[in-house]
Design a protein around this motif. Sequence first.
Motif, PDB file in Angstrom:
ATOM      1  N   HIS A  59     -27.519   5.752  -8.204  1.00  0.00           N
ATOM      2  CA  HIS A  59     -27.383   6.691  -7.081  1.00  0.00           C
ATOM      3  C   HIS A  59     -27.552   5.990  -5.728  1.00  0.00           C
ATOM      4  O   HIS A  59     -26.819   6.266  -4.773  1.00  0.00           O
ATOM      5  CB  HIS A  59     -28.420   7.804  -7.243  1.00  0.00           C
ATOM      6  N   SER A  89     -26.200  13.096  -5.634  1.00  0.00           N
ATOM      7  CA  SER A  89     -27.424  13.855  -5.924  1.00  0.00           C
ATOM      8  C   SER A  89     -27.276  15.316  -5.523  1.00  0.00           C
ATOM      9  O   SER A  89     -27.389  16.214  -6.362  1.00  0.00           O
ATOM     10  CB  SER A  89     -28.609  13.239  -5.185  1.00  0.00           C
ATOM     11  N   HIS A 150     -33.289   5.217   2.467  1.00  0.00           N
ATOM     12  CA  HIS A 150     -33.042   6.052   1.289  1.00  0.00           C
ATOM     13  C   HIS A 150     -33.411   5.296   0.019  1.00  0.00           C
ATOM     14  O   HIS A 150     -34.082   5.814  -0.872  1.00  0.00           O
ATOM     15  CB  HIS A 150     -31.556   6.447   1.297  1.00  0.00           C
ATOM     16  N   HIS A 154     -36.272   6.037  -2.976  1.00  0.00           N
ATOM     17  CA  HIS A 154     -36.024   6.067  -4.420  1.00  0.00           C
ATOM     18  C   HIS A 154     -36.872   5.039  -5.166  1.00  0.00           C
ATOM     19  O   HIS A 154     -37.182   5.233  -6.345  1.00  0.00           O
ATOM     20  CB  HIS A 154     -34.536   5.884  -4.713  1.00  0.00           C
TER      21      HIS A 154
HETATM   22 FE   LIG Z   1     -31.144  10.167  -2.881  1.00  0.00          FE
END
Ligand SMILES: [Fe+2]
Length: 428
Positions: A59, A89, A150, A154
């Motif tokens: 992702h 997502s 980002h 994660h």
């Molecule tokens: Fe994300």
Amino acid sequence: MPSSLKLDEPTAPAAREALLLKYEHIRQDSELICTPLETEDYGIQTMPDVSPAKWHLAHTSWFFETFLLLPFLNTYRCFDARYDHLFNSYYLTHSQPFSRPSRGLLSRPTVAEIYRYRAAVDEAMLELITNAADRQWQEIEPLIVLGLNHEQQHQELMLTDLKHIFAQNPLRPQYRDLSPPPLHEVTGISWITVDKGTYDIGHSGTGFGYDNEYPRHQVLLQASALASRPVTNAEYLEFINDGGYKNPALWLSDGWALQQIHAWHAPLYWEKRDREWWYMTLGGMRPLDLNAPVCHVSQYEAAAYASWAGSRLPTEFEWEVSVSGLPVQGNLRNTDYLQPVAASDSSLLQQCYGDVWEWTASAYAPYPGYRIPEGTVGEYNGKFMSSQAVLRGGSCVTPADHIRSSYRNFFYPKDRWQISGIRLARDL
Ligand SMILES: [Fe+2]
């Protein structure tokens, strides 16, 4: 483009070089986190909130491919068009995402294929960062910086999700060996005053910030005091032993209903073995460290504890005012304990950064004047400003260069799988 994504830096070659190094470091870091894993560990999803490690790896690559490579690098060919569905997502204005609770069903693509996807994305991002025309750079640099922040979010999720995954296995496997935590005896709480007054809240504008930290604005606070450190496991145990989970007078109605349904009687991952409390860590099961901050409590449990202690949770503004100006240091991921440890510093306000995300009493709401950024990346934060609460300060698995005084994390009051703890506050 939101003000949070504006650039302060000139489009100098040195700035590109610095960003390239940062890109390589953060991307490698995600893979380093996965080094202790066996192939079997990569695909497991234990609840809808938890994503498999390989999904996180894919992702975060999808983010760069979708928002940077496909729109801005002419020579880039999509790695596999089917991945757009699998690894989107929640960006509904872009495409239809695959069902979140079903991510654990994705035995294919394989782990090896996902690592090849990452390598292809990295090779193309290297080309984009190095060769993008100056006229494009103003547009792409903020998106690269967003993509890296980002990815760091994660990385934290990978670790909290892996902890949940290993905790569901009766063998209680270790993620890896952890260094023994320092065994300090913590001192009692003292109270740090916040004077009544008007304060500036929100991102100052220097360096990266998410859109939800803007705009900076003024807030009027009444006189209050914050506890010098978070609540410890020993203190939380007193609450349990005093019948805290059995006394509805201490609980918010929604929280009481939920703990009745789920039979909550202690924080997530606590287990009683031969009358002693143990808990799951990323290093496997360990005896409860009584001096460490309590974690894996919901906001409901945090509020019930505060009520029992004759206190309340701080607002996010009281927290930010108290912490602004303190150095960003603490038990963050770089200490490598990967679990909260006993307070060791002697500053007035301890453990503000790292150890545990601190639940606040504040609803996750837009600041006055907030505007959702244009385009698909506008879905990043703003659409989640409903029914969630703000947490501050980062945890022991937050990257050290990813946290700041204005940073607003947010989860639902019921959530317990993040490393969330309690700092008390009082009215004066
Ligand atoms: Fe994300």
